[in-house]
Design a protein around this motif. Sequence first.
Motif, PDB file in Angstrom:
ATOM      1  N   GLU A 156       0.818  -1.357   0.130  1.00  0.00           N
ATOM      2  CA  GLU A 156       0.057  -0.044   0.021  1.00  0.00           C
ATOM      3  C   GLU A 156       0.757   1.227   0.025  1.00  0.00           C
ATOM      4  OE1 GLU A 156      -3.184   2.434  -0.034  1.00  0.00           O
ATOM      5  OE2 GLU A 156      -3.393   0.533  -0.161  1.00  0.00           O
ATOM      6  N   LYS A 157       1.861   1.117   0.832  1.00  0.00           N
ATOM      7  CA  LYS A 157       2.891   2.378   0.866  1.00  0.00           C
ATOM      8  C   LYS A 157       3.387   2.502  -0.230  1.00  0.00           C
ATOM      9  CE  LYS A 157       3.547   2.272   5.912  1.00  0.00           C
ATOM     10  NZ  LYS A 157       4.530   1.943   6.907  1.00  0.00           N
ATOM     11  N   LYS A 158       3.651   1.500  -1.154  1.00  0.00           N
ATOM     12  CA  LYS A 158       4.422   1.546  -2.359  1.00  0.00           C
ATOM     13  C   LYS A 158       3.395   1.989  -3.619  1.00  0.00           C
ATOM     14  CE  LYS A 158       8.004  -1.551  -1.272  1.00  0.00           C
ATOM     15  NZ  LYS A 158       8.500  -3.038  -1.337  1.00  0.00           N
ATOM     16  N   GLY A 159       2.100   2.043  -3.350  1.00  0.00           N
ATOM     17  CA  GLY A 159       1.231   2.183  -4.342  1.00  0.00           C
ATOM     18  C   GLY A 159       0.752   1.300  -5.195  1.00  0.00           C
ATOM     19  N   ARG A 160       1.187   0.186  -4.749  1.00  0.00           N
ATOM     20  CA  ARG A 160       0.967  -1.166  -5.561  1.00  0.00           C
ATOM     21  C   ARG A 160      -0.529  -1.936  -5.319  1.00  0.00           C
ATOM     22  NH1 ARG A 160       5.612  -5.061  -5.378  1.00  0.00           N
ATOM     23  NH2 ARG A 160       4.550  -5.927  -7.101  1.00  0.00           N
ATOM     24  N   LEU A 161      -1.412  -1.471  -4.745  1.00  0.00           N
ATOM     25  CA  LEU A 161      -2.468  -2.209  -4.592  1.00  0.00           C
ATOM     26  C   LEU A 161      -3.688  -1.541  -5.300  1.00  0.00           C
ATOM     27  CD1 LEU A 161      -2.877  -2.723  -0.572  1.00  0.00           C
ATOM     28  CD2 LEU A 161      -1.933  -4.268  -2.373  1.00  0.00           C
ATOM     29  N   LEU A 211     -16.161  -6.525  -2.285  1.00  0.00           N
ATOM     30  CA  LEU A 211     -17.363  -6.771  -3.256  1.00  0.00           C
ATOM     31  C   LEU A 211     -17.043  -6.508  -4.830  1.00  0.00           C
ATOM     32  CD1 LEU A 211     -19.963  -4.789  -1.055  1.00  0.00           C
ATOM     33  CD2 LEU A 211     -19.860  -7.192  -1.413  1.00  0.00           C
ATOM     34  N   LYS A 212     -17.524  -7.297  -5.536  1.00  0.00           N
ATOM     35  CA  LYS A 212     -17.328  -7.261  -7.081  1.00  0.00           C
ATOM     36  C   LYS A 212     -18.603  -7.216  -7.690  1.00  0.00           C
ATOM     37  CE  LYS A 212     -14.778 -10.844  -7.308  1.00  0.00           C
ATOM     38  NZ  LYS A 212     -13.962 -11.922  -8.009  1.00  0.00           N
ATOM     39  N   PHE A 213     -18.535  -6.839  -9.205  1.00  0.00           N
ATOM     40  CA  PHE A 213     -19.689  -6.854  -9.952  1.00  0.00           C
ATOM     41  C   PHE A 213     -19.494  -8.351 -10.906  1.00  0.00           C
ATOM     42  CE2 PHE A 213     -18.852  -2.331  -9.757  1.00  0.00           C
ATOM     43  CZ  PHE A 213     -20.021  -1.884  -9.292  1.00  0.00           C
ATOM     44  N   ASN A 214     -20.840  -8.862 -10.959  1.00  0.00           N
ATOM     45  CA  ASN A 214     -21.038  -9.959 -11.640  1.00  0.00           C
ATOM     46  C   ASN A 214     -20.943  -9.888 -13.167  1.00  0.00           C
ATOM     47  OD1 ASN A 214     -23.654  -9.264 -12.040  1.00  0.00           O
ATOM     48  ND2 ASN A 214     -24.378 -11.060 -10.813  1.00  0.00           N
ATOM     49  N   LYS A 215     -21.279 -10.664 -14.081  1.00  0.00           N
ATOM     50  CA  LYS A 215     -21.419 -10.169 -15.442  1.00  0.00           C
ATOM     51  C   LYS A 215     -22.698  -9.467 -15.942  1.00  0.00           C
ATOM     52  CE  LYS A 215     -18.937 -14.592 -17.057  1.00  0.00           C
ATOM     53  NZ  LYS A 215     -18.925 -15.835 -17.754  1.00  0.00           N
ATOM     54  N   LYS A 216     -23.543  -9.357 -15.042  1.00  0.00           N
ATOM     55  CA  LYS A 216     -24.859  -8.669 -15.139  1.00  0.00           C
ATOM     56  C   LYS A 216     -24.862  -7.244 -14.540  1.00  0.00           C
ATOM     57  CE  LYS A 216     -27.679 -12.828 -15.818  1.00  0.00           C
ATOM     58  NZ  LYS A 216     -29.026 -13.534 -15.163  1.00  0.00           N
ATOM     59  N   ASN A 248      -5.703  -7.943  -8.024  1.00  0.00           N
ATOM     60  CA  ASN A 248      -6.775  -8.764  -7.195  1.00  0.00           C
ATOM     61  C   ASN A 248      -7.019  -8.253  -5.931  1.00  0.00           C
ATOM     62  OD1 ASN A 248      -4.224  -9.514  -6.799  1.00  0.00           O
ATOM     63  ND2 ASN A 248      -5.034 -11.732  -6.310  1.00  0.00           N
ATOM     64  N   ILE A 249      -6.061  -7.291  -5.332  1.00  0.00           N
ATOM     65  CA  ILE A 249      -6.330  -6.959  -3.971  1.00  0.00           C
ATOM     66  C   ILE A 249      -6.890  -5.221  -3.906  1.00  0.00           C
ATOM     67  CG2 ILE A 249      -5.269  -6.524  -1.977  1.00  0.00           C
ATOM     68  CD1 ILE A 249      -3.468  -8.978  -2.599  1.00  0.00           C
ATOM     69  N   PRO A 250      -7.995  -4.647  -3.419  1.00  0.00           N
ATOM     70  CA  PRO A 250      -8.276  -3.266  -3.366  1.00  0.00           C
ATOM     71  C   PRO A 250      -7.168  -2.526  -2.606  1.00  0.00           C
ATOM     72  CG  PRO A 250      -9.684  -4.716  -1.834  1.00  0.00           C
ATOM     73  CD  PRO A 250      -8.757  -5.586  -2.534  1.00  0.00           C
ATOM     74  N   SER A 251      -7.178  -1.468  -2.826  1.00  0.00           N
ATOM     75  CA  SER A 251      -6.265  -0.340  -1.899  1.00  0.00           C
ATOM     76  C   SER A 251      -6.977  -0.246  -0.651  1.00  0.00           C
ATOM     77  CB  SER A 251      -5.807   0.910  -2.833  1.00  0.00           C
ATOM     78  OG  SER A 251      -5.368   1.800  -1.877  1.00  0.00           O
ATOM     79  N   LEU A 252      -6.162  -0.162   0.532  1.00  0.00           N
ATOM     80  CA  LEU A 252      -6.466   0.037   1.781  1.00  0.00           C
ATOM     81  C   LEU A 252      -6.842   1.575   2.004  1.00  0.00           C
ATOM     82  CD1 LEU A 252      -3.697  -1.863   3.715  1.00  0.00           C
ATOM     83  CD2 LEU A 252      -5.918  -2.931   2.827  1.00  0.00           C
ATOM     84  N   SER A 253      -6.445   2.371   0.948  1.00  0.00           N
ATOM     85  CA  SER A 253      -6.880   3.744   1.304  1.00  0.00           C
ATOM     86  C   SER A 253      -8.290   3.947   1.021  1.00  0.00           C
ATOM     87  CB  SER A 253      -5.864   4.721   0.290  1.00  0.00           C
ATOM     88  OG  SER A 253      -6.327   4.394  -0.894  1.00  0.00           O
ATOM     89  N   ALA A 254      -8.926   2.968   0.688  1.00  0.00           N
ATOM     90  CA  ALA A 254     -10.588   3.180   0.515  1.00  0.00           C
ATOM     91  C   ALA A 254     -11.282   3.714   1.633  1.00  0.00           C
ATOM     92  CB  ALA A 254     -11.258   1.827  -0.029  1.00  0.00           C
ATOM     93  N   ILE A 255     -10.608   3.346   2.849  1.00  0.00           N
ATOM     94  CA  ILE A 255     -10.945   3.909   4.309  1.00  0.00           C
ATOM     95  C   ILE A 255     -10.985   5.256   4.325  1.00  0.00           C
ATOM     96  CG2 ILE A 255     -10.859   3.468   6.767  1.00  0.00           C
ATOM     97  CD1 ILE A 255     -11.854   0.886   5.233  1.00  0.00           C
ATOM     98  N   LYS A 256      -9.921   5.778   4.088  1.00  0.00           N
ATOM     99  CA  LYS A 256      -9.601   7.030   4.122  1.00  0.00           C
ATOM    100  C   LYS A 256     -10.377   7.944   2.973  1.00  0.00           C
ATOM    101  CE  LYS A 256      -5.843  10.485   4.082  1.00  0.00           C
ATOM    102  NZ  LYS A 256      -4.533  10.845   3.561  1.00  0.00           N
ATOM    103  N   GLU A 257     -10.679   7.327   1.778  1.00  0.00           N
ATOM    104  CA  GLU A 257     -11.476   8.022   0.885  1.00  0.00           C
ATOM    105  C   GLU A 257     -12.848   8.252   1.273  1.00  0.00           C
ATOM    106  OE1 GLU A 257     -10.317   9.490  -1.651  1.00  0.00           O
ATOM    107  OE2 GLU A 257      -8.372   8.963  -2.076  1.00  0.00           O
TER     108      GLU A 257
END
Length: 332
Positions: free
Chosen positions: A59-64, A218-223, A109-118
């Motif tokens: 996360e600190k390296k901005g790779r998520l 959480l993800k989106f399915n094909k529909k 395939n891994i969301p950034s942890l900064s979503a909490i702050k956002e």
Amino acid sequence: MKKKKRKKNKNLDNITMFFVIITRLVLLSLLSIVLGYFVLRFGLEWYIVSSAERLISLEKKGRLSREYGYVWSEINLQKAMQDVNKRMTGDYRLKKEDKKDKNKKIKKNIPSLSAIKELNSISELSNIIRITDRNDYPLAEIKTTHNIIKLNKLDNLLLETLLFTEDKNFYTRHLAYEYNAFIRAFLVSIWRSLSSGRFILPRGTSTIHQQVARFLLLKFNKKGFVYTEKSVWRKIKELKIAQALMLNYSHKEILEVYINHCINAGTGMTGYYDISMGLFGCSPESVETSRSLYLARLVKWNKNKPDKIIPEVKANLPRIGRHFGWESEKIQ
């Protein structure tokens, strides 16, 4: 006479030896179970904590990924809408792209942890749905707004009841999961799987940190519908992210995401502010006792089901009353 006595003694010796062997086997089995319990406990803790620390490093390296799944699509949509508003008001500045960002290997395939702050920096989430005909001619426009409430604006009884019934060790745990609850749910899962003839995943083990981590996954399915993937690998990923969130954010920051984004009542009501306004017509900072208890137990189903929530509140009322030190008249 002596032969009979010898034979009797021999039989007694055989019986005694049999019970000694059984006792030893039982003790050995119990020792193996206890040893396995602690080996698994500390092994799992080492694996989850070390994995979480690696996620924080990435996360600190901005790779998520800041594009993974439903949550980041909502965050990016809000940012895009804010940029449009700034352009319309003439307060927009074009951001220069960092060339270093292009060379980073992102873990998609891994969301950034900064979503909490956002998420905690957003005061409201707005979505506009435009309905058009086959020639893209606009027919109607639907605007939905998701209001956010700060933790200190939430009714204290509602918050305390939520924590007591949903995650009573929220402030005292050093891990993002409850190991004993996990083992108990796993054993129940094995029993149900054997009874039904099909594999059933463990349920009812999630702490608040895990629920927030699951929300980020959480993800989106094909529909185009939002869904939670049900697999062992997703559960392991959830544990890693939950632990990383615990190490990287305060309890207050995690709780604010939880009460605003992880609790639903169906029919478009998400978060305690919108749910309280939709069900009772008042803010969650001014709800009465019975409604606070109702909102606190609604999280078990994440839907407004009075026929299930009200009996659940009544069943939990004695232990909730004891926790808050209420008099018996108030509990009844």
